[in-house]
Design a protein around this motif. Sequence first.
Motif, PDB file in Angstrom:
ATOM      1  N   ILE A 168       0.880  -1.129  -0.019  1.00 54.68           N
ATOM      2  CA  ILE A 168       0.063   0.021  -0.079  1.00 54.68           C
ATOM      3  C   ILE A 168       0.917   1.172  -0.133  1.00 54.68           C
ATOM      4  CG2 ILE A 168      -1.603   1.353   1.299  1.00 54.68           C
ATOM      5  CD1 ILE A 168      -3.004  -1.211   2.300  1.00 54.68           C
ATOM      6  N   ASP A 169       0.552   2.341  -0.821  1.00 53.82           N
ATOM      7  CA  ASP A 169       1.211   3.679  -0.618  1.00 53.82           C
ATOM      8  C   ASP A 169       0.840   4.648   0.299  1.00 53.82           C
ATOM      9  OD1 ASP A 169       2.583   5.990  -1.463  1.00 53.82           O
ATOM     10  OD2 ASP A 169       1.595   6.081  -3.265  1.00 53.82           O
ATOM     11  N   VAL A 170       1.717   4.279   1.438  1.00 50.84           N
ATOM     12  CA  VAL A 170       1.274   5.026   2.710  1.00 50.84           C
ATOM     13  C   VAL A 170       1.167   6.650   2.419  1.00 50.84           C
ATOM     14  CG1 VAL A 170       2.052   3.262   4.260  1.00 50.84           C
ATOM     15  CG2 VAL A 170       3.776   4.919   3.604  1.00 50.84           C
ATOM     16  N   GLY A 171       1.879   6.951   1.295  1.00 47.44           N
ATOM     17  CA  GLY A 171       2.091   8.518   1.153  1.00 47.44           C
ATOM     18  C   GLY A 171       0.507   9.108   0.962  1.00 47.44           C
ATOM     19  N   GLN A 194      -6.786   0.845  -3.445  1.00 53.71           N
ATOM     20  CA  GLN A 194      -5.764   0.246  -3.440  1.00 53.71           C
ATOM     21  C   GLN A 194      -5.706  -1.189  -3.576  1.00 53.71           C
ATOM     22  OE1 GLN A 194      -1.933   2.321  -2.209  1.00 53.71           O
ATOM     23  NE2 GLN A 194      -3.483   3.433  -1.057  1.00 53.71           N
ATOM     24  N   LEU A 195      -6.734  -1.963  -2.737  1.00 56.47           N
ATOM     25  CA  LEU A 195      -6.674  -3.335  -2.465  1.00 56.47           C
ATOM     26  C   LEU A 195      -7.665  -4.038  -3.278  1.00 56.47           C
ATOM     27  CD1 LEU A 195      -6.455  -3.216   1.484  1.00 56.47           C
ATOM     28  CD2 LEU A 195      -4.506  -3.542  -0.012  1.00 56.47           C
ATOM     29  N   ILE A 196      -8.901  -3.237  -3.877  1.00 52.51           N
ATOM     30  CA  ILE A 196      -9.975  -4.111  -4.210  1.00 52.51           C
ATOM     31  C   ILE A 196      -9.642  -4.659  -5.459  1.00 52.51           C
ATOM     32  CG2 ILE A 196     -10.691  -1.851  -5.713  1.00 52.51           C
ATOM     33  CD1 ILE A 196     -12.945  -4.670  -3.859  1.00 52.51           C
ATOM     34  N   ALA A 197      -8.799  -4.101  -6.562  1.00 54.47           N
ATOM     35  CA  ALA A 197      -8.430  -4.920  -7.712  1.00 54.47           C
ATOM     36  C   ALA A 197      -7.490  -6.244  -7.497  1.00 54.47           C
ATOM     37  CB  ALA A 197      -7.547  -3.908  -8.769  1.00 54.47           C
ATOM     38  N   ASN A 198      -6.745  -6.090  -6.619  1.00 53.30           N
ATOM     39  CA  ASN A 198      -5.746  -7.169  -6.499  1.00 53.30           C
ATOM     40  C   ASN A 198      -6.334  -8.258  -5.641  1.00 53.30           C
ATOM     41  OD1 ASN A 198      -3.428  -6.221  -7.734  1.00 53.30           O
ATOM     42  ND2 ASN A 198      -2.651  -5.086  -6.057  1.00 53.30           N
ATOM     43  N   PHE A 199      -7.335  -7.748  -4.552  1.00 50.30           N
ATOM     44  CA  PHE A 199      -7.960  -8.684  -3.976  1.00 50.30           C
ATOM     45  C   PHE A 199      -8.949  -9.535  -4.784  1.00 50.30           C
ATOM     46  CE2 PHE A 199      -7.954  -7.040   0.644  1.00 50.30           C
ATOM     47  CZ  PHE A 199      -6.661  -7.262   0.920  1.00 50.30           C
ATOM     48  N   THR A 200      -9.625  -8.957  -5.744  1.00 48.52           N
ATOM     49  CA  THR A 200     -10.495  -9.557  -6.399  1.00 48.52           C
ATOM     50  C   THR A 200      -9.867 -10.669  -7.293  1.00 48.52           C
ATOM     51  OG1 THR A 200     -11.909  -7.530  -6.369  1.00 48.52           O
ATOM     52  CG2 THR A 200     -12.114  -9.258  -8.301  1.00 48.52           C
ATOM     53  N   SER A 201      -8.425 -10.097  -7.863  1.00 47.46           N
ATOM     54  CA  SER A 201      -7.748 -10.977  -8.710  1.00 47.46           C
ATOM     55  C   SER A 201      -7.362 -12.287  -8.239  1.00 47.46           C
ATOM     56  CB  SER A 201      -6.842 -10.075  -9.215  1.00 47.46           C
ATOM     57  OG  SER A 201      -5.741 -11.121 -10.080  1.00 47.46           O
ATOM     58  N   ILE A 202      -6.928 -12.117  -6.819  1.00 44.53           N
ATOM     59  CA  ILE A 202      -6.358 -13.237  -6.232  1.00 44.53           C
ATOM     60  C   ILE A 202      -7.767 -14.207  -5.777  1.00 44.53           C
ATOM     61  CG2 ILE A 202      -5.640 -13.970  -3.939  1.00 44.53           C
ATOM     62  CD1 ILE A 202      -4.030 -11.193  -3.876  1.00 44.53           C
ATOM     63  N   THR A 203      -8.936 -13.481  -5.721  1.00 40.44           N
ATOM     64  CA  THR A 203     -10.306 -14.560  -5.287  1.00 40.44           C
ATOM     65  C   THR A 203     -10.467 -15.112  -6.702  1.00 40.44           C
ATOM     66  OG1 THR A 203     -10.982 -12.613  -3.706  1.00 40.44           O
ATOM     67  CG2 THR A 203     -12.555 -14.345  -4.336  1.00 40.44           C
TER      68      THR A 203
END
Length: 269
Positions: A168-171, A194-203
């Motif tokens: 995650i980009d903490v900036g 920042q998480l939704i696209a990668n989370f969905t791809s992993i799922t």
Amino acid sequence: MSDIISAKLNEEPSKKKQYALLAIIILAALIWSLSAIQFNATDEGGAKIAGKIILGILQPDMDLLWNFTDQGVFYLLFETICIAFLGTIFGAILSIPVAFLMAPSVVPKPVYLLTRFFVIIIRTIPALVYGLMFVRVTGPGPFAGVMTMSLTSIGMVSKLYVDVIEDIDVGILEAMDAMGCTTFEKIRFGIIPQLIANFTSITIYRFDMNLRDATILGLVGAGGIGSPLIFAMNSYRWNQVGSILIGLILLILLVEVISNRLRGKLVNG
């Protein structure tokens, strides 16, 4: 220039030695592994069974293949898809809090180590063992398969979720904090996008794996198309075996194509 060339020439022998040593180690491991396996020659009976399986695929039972009742291939495939889908969804939902508890940058080290140890235990036990356990607890049927898929999904999905969380980009969060955004706003507009696209791809990737595992779980009575497949094989009904295998092959190929396209669009935008 001459110094650089001489340095490169001096490096080559060491690399060759490393490659040679690696090849020797791999070869030794291969020989050692082969020594533990007993290769039994295929007898005439085994060759006949293999031929009948191939003949069953080439000449499937069309009545079973195009049967739309609860005993037909279409219904059994639909049940297998439902088991894999529900197990993936439940496992993905449960993996989100587990992943945050496994992230070293989010929780203290003792919590991170304890959660990681818990996930390692889950990953250690094979899906078939979980299937046998849930069949004993809940009885045979699709519900045992869903519970098994949910639990086994946590082990892999949560581990992949952690990698996404750590990137995650903490900036962005620091900028939102400077703007006076609330915690909910930072989660809603700073973390989730920042998480939704990668989370969905992993799922989706895990659903692809669960679809294959759901087929195997049917062999232990956890629902799906695996049970009719093993029954047909034990009864030597090779035409029915061919019909079921054709349905499985077409289903997995279709899901493979769709999942790859969806994951590609999610990751690449």
